[in-house]
Write a protein that holds these residues in place. Structure first.
Motif, PDB file in Angstrom:
ATOM      1  N   ARG B  23       0.842  -0.734   0.287  1.00  0.00           N
ATOM      2  CA  ARG B  23       0.431   0.227  -0.275  1.00  0.00           C
ATOM      3  C   ARG B  23       1.406   1.087   0.148  1.00  0.00           C
ATOM      4  O   ARG B  23       0.613   2.490  -0.914  1.00  0.00           O
ATOM      5  N   ARG B  24       2.129   1.201   0.142  1.00  0.00           N
ATOM      6  CA  ARG B  24       2.730   2.600   0.659  1.00  0.00           C
ATOM      7  C   ARG B  24       3.773   2.246  -0.295  1.00  0.00           C
ATOM      8  O   ARG B  24       4.514   3.864  -0.582  1.00  0.00           O
ATOM      9  N   ARG B  25       4.623   1.272  -0.959  1.00  0.00           N
ATOM     10  CA  ARG B  25       6.008   1.120  -1.862  1.00  0.00           C
ATOM     11  C   ARG B  25       5.100   0.177  -3.282  1.00  0.00           C
ATOM     12  O   ARG B  25       4.740  -0.760  -3.071  1.00  0.00           O
ATOM     13  N   GLY B  26       4.879   1.286  -4.172  1.00  0.00           N
ATOM     14  CA  GLY B  26       5.073   0.772  -5.579  1.00  0.00           C
ATOM     15  C   GLY B  26       5.743  -0.636  -5.939  1.00  0.00           C
ATOM     16  O   GLY B  26       6.697  -0.466  -5.558  1.00  0.00           O
ATOM     17  N   PRO B  27       5.442  -1.638  -6.977  1.00  0.00           N
ATOM     18  CA  PRO B  27       6.531  -2.175  -7.556  1.00  0.00           C
ATOM     19  C   PRO B  27       7.781  -2.104  -7.881  1.00  0.00           C
ATOM     20  O   PRO B  27       8.585  -3.145  -7.839  1.00  0.00           O
ATOM     21  N   ASP B  28       7.991  -0.744  -8.306  1.00  0.00           N
ATOM     22  CA  ASP B  28       8.705  -0.696  -9.052  1.00  0.00           C
ATOM     23  C   ASP B  28       9.960  -0.083  -8.158  1.00  0.00           C
ATOM     24  O   ASP B  28      11.526  -0.126  -7.776  1.00  0.00           O
ATOM     25  N   ASP B  29       9.114   0.293  -6.637  1.00  0.00           N
ATOM     26  CA  ASP B  29      10.726   0.263  -5.155  1.00  0.00           C
ATOM     27  C   ASP B  29      10.508  -0.700  -4.706  1.00  0.00           C
ATOM     28  O   ASP B  29      11.973  -0.884  -3.936  1.00  0.00           O
ATOM     29  N   LEU B  30       9.558  -1.966  -4.679  1.00  0.00           N
ATOM     30  CA  LEU B  30       9.954  -2.942  -3.942  1.00  0.00           C
ATOM     31  C   LEU B  30       8.856  -4.255  -4.247  1.00  0.00           C
ATOM     32  O   LEU B  30       7.860  -4.129  -4.399  1.00  0.00           O
ATOM     33  N   ARG B  31      10.038  -5.162  -4.597  1.00  0.00           N
ATOM     34  CA  ARG B  31       9.794  -6.336  -5.005  1.00  0.00           C
ATOM     35  C   ARG B  31       8.649  -7.222  -3.869  1.00  0.00           C
ATOM     36  O   ARG B  31       9.530  -6.953  -3.013  1.00  0.00           O
ATOM     37  N   ILE B  32       7.812  -7.915  -3.715  1.00  0.00           N
ATOM     38  CA  ILE B  32       7.876  -8.912  -3.186  1.00  0.00           C
ATOM     39  C   ILE B  32       7.412  -9.914  -3.497  1.00  0.00           C
ATOM     40  O   ILE B  32       6.444 -10.386  -4.437  1.00  0.00           O
ATOM     41  N   VAL B  33       7.805 -11.328  -2.890  1.00  0.00           N
ATOM     42  CA  VAL B  33       7.510 -12.857  -2.783  1.00  0.00           C
ATOM     43  C   VAL B  33       7.590 -13.146  -1.543  1.00  0.00           C
ATOM     44  O   VAL B  33       7.554 -12.551  -0.317  1.00  0.00           O
ATOM     45  N   ASP B  77       4.231 -11.727  -5.616  1.00  0.00           N
ATOM     46  CA  ASP B  77       4.358 -13.027  -5.923  1.00  0.00           C
ATOM     47  C   ASP B  77       4.099 -14.145  -4.777  1.00  0.00           C
ATOM     48  O   ASP B  77       4.734 -14.073  -4.074  1.00  0.00           O
ATOM     49  N   LEU B  78       2.942 -14.417  -5.124  1.00  0.00           N
ATOM     50  CA  LEU B  78       2.138 -15.562  -3.528  1.00  0.00           C
ATOM     51  C   LEU B  78       3.012 -17.022  -4.459  1.00  0.00           C
ATOM     52  O   LEU B  78       2.008 -17.255  -5.303  1.00  0.00           O
ATOM     53  N   ARG B  79       3.729 -17.661  -3.742  1.00  0.00           N
ATOM     54  CA  ARG B  79       4.519 -19.126  -3.723  1.00  0.00           C
ATOM     55  C   ARG B  79       3.873 -20.274  -2.916  1.00  0.00           C
ATOM     56  O   ARG B  79       3.971 -20.230  -1.975  1.00  0.00           O
ATOM     57  N   LEU B  80       2.684 -20.710  -3.753  1.00  0.00           N
ATOM     58  CA  LEU B  80       1.976 -21.737  -2.611  1.00  0.00           C
ATOM     59  C   LEU B  80       3.419 -23.449  -2.454  1.00  0.00           C
ATOM     60  O   LEU B  80       3.863 -23.129  -3.166  1.00  0.00           O
ATOM     61  N   HIS B  81       2.939 -23.915  -1.650  1.00  0.00           N
ATOM     62  CA  HIS B  81       3.659 -25.404  -1.772  1.00  0.00           C
ATOM     63  C   HIS B  81       5.558 -24.931  -2.384  1.00  0.00           C
ATOM     64  O   HIS B  81       6.322 -25.874  -2.313  1.00  0.00           O
TER      65      HIS B  81
END
Lengths: 465, 465
Positions: B23-33, B77-81
């Motif tokens: 919500r506070r940091r866009g994808p260019d600033d923060l990748r989330i896995v 980028d949510l990775r199950l299993h």
């Protein structure tokens, strides 16, 4: 030497004061006499709409303690049909008139003087009556005393077809629902543009919808002009726009403190016309306490004097007066305007300041409404509810909150009330350890979601500053 | 430069942190896995008993956000299993193993390393399993993950006749009720002398009565000795006193923080075995946050570290971590042990310290129980409830409260929770402006009555001093 405590008014405040004083001082130390002008003492006036609606079968059920209980168990000399007509502070006595003599009622002989060492004034409230022609016509009812309640019950028994409720406050709405339950066609007239004007307009609109769903015809923003009669009974209600046929009219225009008796005796009343007291419920007159609907109290958020007629305040203030008279220490801290009501399938509650009240008190209010459910969304019986929070823009402090929702929603107002009481900020509230299990709330309780969204909104606004 | 945030654990805490950071940091600033070892992310584990009991029809209903929502709407980028098996703080990377390869599951190839700049550890809790023979037998179920829930659902579909629940905490009782609803004969075994040992014995006894009324056979104060099997499946539960035939066993022995991964990486854990964090949910390791059931938090009344596995804390802590990672400021203040549960027709809740916990924390607790009703006594549907307050004798401060009652009673614990939170005295509480109307409470709300009676009791005790 035995002191004599006189209590004027035999309902919640007066009898709580008397009972608490007795708990601390025995009959040899303190004689207690209570004068009640009506036929009932210690009853729940708030229960009258449910009596009229039929949920409560018998007026006696609304009586919490019968007169003989006060006499036998508390050694309190409670005298019904006894109206105090004058307080003489110099003579330390009150003049009492019998209201039950003669067929017409209303005092045959001269009042007799009853001495006191200490006095509790608990004279309650008087219903506001509109200053329009015909207001004294038979068939126009107030909703104040249990006698009003039984009179309404008799009126309903005659199967009236149409009723008009004047005033869209709590009592007005509860009465509208009660009359609908009795199969009566009900119209509601209010000068305000919404029912429950203690709510913000967006939340009040939800209540209006609920009333319309129930079949109540709403005439909002309309000035009452008078009552018409036919054969000695009310036949219609006239507003500036229309004439509404009515076999029965209920006035729900609120109340004002019944402080005339105290004022005439020289006991100071405030700008609200309520009797002034300190935190211990002492008036400015030596040895004289006051409690209940007749007093003025302090609003902890607006920091202004207010007069709010409510049984729960009356009970608390009476308890405080009684403890102090009994030689203990207790204080009534003030109020924050918490109220709750049921309107058909809807529950409605509010606490603290509305947006308008917040503006008037000098805050810059920011309001956020959140739609949520009473239980986890997947749990059977989860019902919708809307919560509104009103926060101070500069500090984030919670100033007030309102809830309109289905069963299981409105009692959450107590959680919000304590947050208002403690001047919490909405951001602080997001960390509160409130209970969670699927049958009771979503994983974020509606209170917490609303706090979170309000905190977010304030942050966005700060971003713009 | 784009930073990379890795989140270990895809349930409440992890996904809240990820969402708030986004919500506070866009994808260019923060990748989330985010790595989740199971087949589901972002679900309500608290809903499992209602899934097993049949109130909730489909496991999917317990999923609050589907994986694609995180991917599509939040760019997470949510990775199950995907199970994280090692954290290397020096390399700033985690080793991830695929749990979905091969028929037997459980990782074919070597783990691969995934780098991070910032890390959130949200590894949840592990259910306590008793160290007795046969605990690994088929048919002995934990209640922790949604996969456990669906396994239990399958087991119930086979119409077992008898079930034994081991452990009488919240989950144990909710599962007992769920199994009864499925027509299964249920016994409950607990080493403690009462169910819900977080309640005082007098309040716990009310819960025991409710369970017996439901038909649950209680074996309290009995030590579990082991499980017997027949044909590869559990057939009985052995206690020190008896052998209980069982087609199905549910373990409800509580959980402990799943902190082994963090601890192995050198991230400090506390005496509760939960990961230590500060108020902003930062661990002692630079750039590493932790949130949810795997952390240790602070009890505001006992002032001791505690580990309490609860979805509502996990959500809040995750939010706090995410806001801080996003560059904002948020703090998790601690907990006061609020909990709520439904057992058959009864609602049970508690907050603050129990009498035992208060003694352990060095207070001198005084407990008062008051019997009251959920609505005005005369209003239809008024149901009984018991409220207990535990106050500090010396100061009158409310230390804790417990409620056992019928529908409409237990959510009042929130009111009591905020009072505990603000260290109110019971005498102060008597003045609180709580809501009153006959459909919602007696004129003195049960909370206020109990405060009043507790204040009275403290005064009596002072009289004796």
């Amino acid at each position: 030497m035995t002191e004599r405590l006189v209590v004027i008014g035999g309902d919640a405040a007066g009898m709580s004061a008397a009972s608490q004083a007795r708990r601390r001082r025995g009959p040899d130390d303190l004689r207690i006499v209570a004068f009640e002008k009506g036929a009932h003492a210690s009853y729940s006036a708030c229960g009258i709409p449910y009596l009229v609606g039929g949920e409560v079968a018998d007026p006696e059920e609304l009586v919490s303690r019968r007169p003989e209980v006060f006499r036998d168990e508390f050694d309190i000399d409670l005298r019904l049909h006894s109206e105090v007509v004058e307080i003489d502070l110099d003579r330390r006595a009150v003049a009492v008139r019998d209201t039950d003599t003669g067929a017409g009622g209303g005092g045959g002989g001269a009042p007799r003087w009853e001495p006191f060492d200490r006095l509790v004034v608990a004279t309650g409230a008087v219903p506001n009556r509109p200053d329009v022609p015909g207001v004294e016509t038979e068939g126009v009812y107030g909703v104040q005393t249990l006698d009003d309640g039984t009179a309404l019950l008799d009126a309903v028994a005659e199967k009236p077809e149409r009723a008009v409720v004047v005033g869209g406050g709590y009592i007005g709405l509860e009465m509208a629902e009660a009359l609908v339950r009795r199969g009566i066609r009900v119209s509601l007239v209010d000068l305000a543009g919404q029912p429950m004007s203690t709510l913000d307009p967006d939340m009040g609109a939800l209540v209006a919808d609920a009333l319309r769903d129930l079949g109540v015809e709403l005439h909002l923003g309309e000035r009452l002009e008078g009552f018409e009669e036919s054969g000695g009974r009310v036949s219609a209600v006239r507003t500036e726009n229309r004439t509404l046929p009515a076999d029965l009219v209920v006035l729900g225009l609120g109340t004002r403190p019944n402080s005339a008796l105290a004022e005439a005796a020289g006991i100071p009343v405030g700008e609200t016309s309520g009797i002034r007291t300190d935190r211990r419920m002492r008036t400015a007159a030596e040895g004289v306490w006051a409690a209940g609907d007749c007093v003025e109290t302090f609003h902890l958020v607006s920091r202004r004097p207010v007069a709010i007629a409510l049984g729960t305040h009356a009970n608390k203030q009476g308890r405080v007066a009684g403890i102090n008279i009994g030689g203990g220490y207790a204080a009534f801290p003030g109020v924050i305007g918490t109220a709750i009501s049921k309107v058909c399938e809807y529950e409605v509650a509010r606490t603290g300041l509305s947006t308008t009240e917040a503006l008037r008190a000098g805050f810059e209010p920011v309001g956020v409404v959140v739609e949520s459910t009473t239980r986890a969304g997947y749990y059977p019986g989860a019902l919708p509810m809307k919560t509104k929070m009103i926060a101070d823009r500069a500090t984030g402090r919670l100033l007030g909150a309102q809830i309109v929702g289905r069963e299981g929603s409105a009692k959450r107002i107590d959680t919000l009330a304590i947050a208002v009481w403690h001047e919490m900020t909405v951001e602080e509230m997001t960390g509160l350890d409130l209970s969670y299990a699927p049958p009771f709330s979503p994983v974020w309780d509606p209170v917490l979601i609303t706090a979170r969204k309000t905190a977010q909104r304030l942050e966005e606004l700060r971003g713009r500053d």
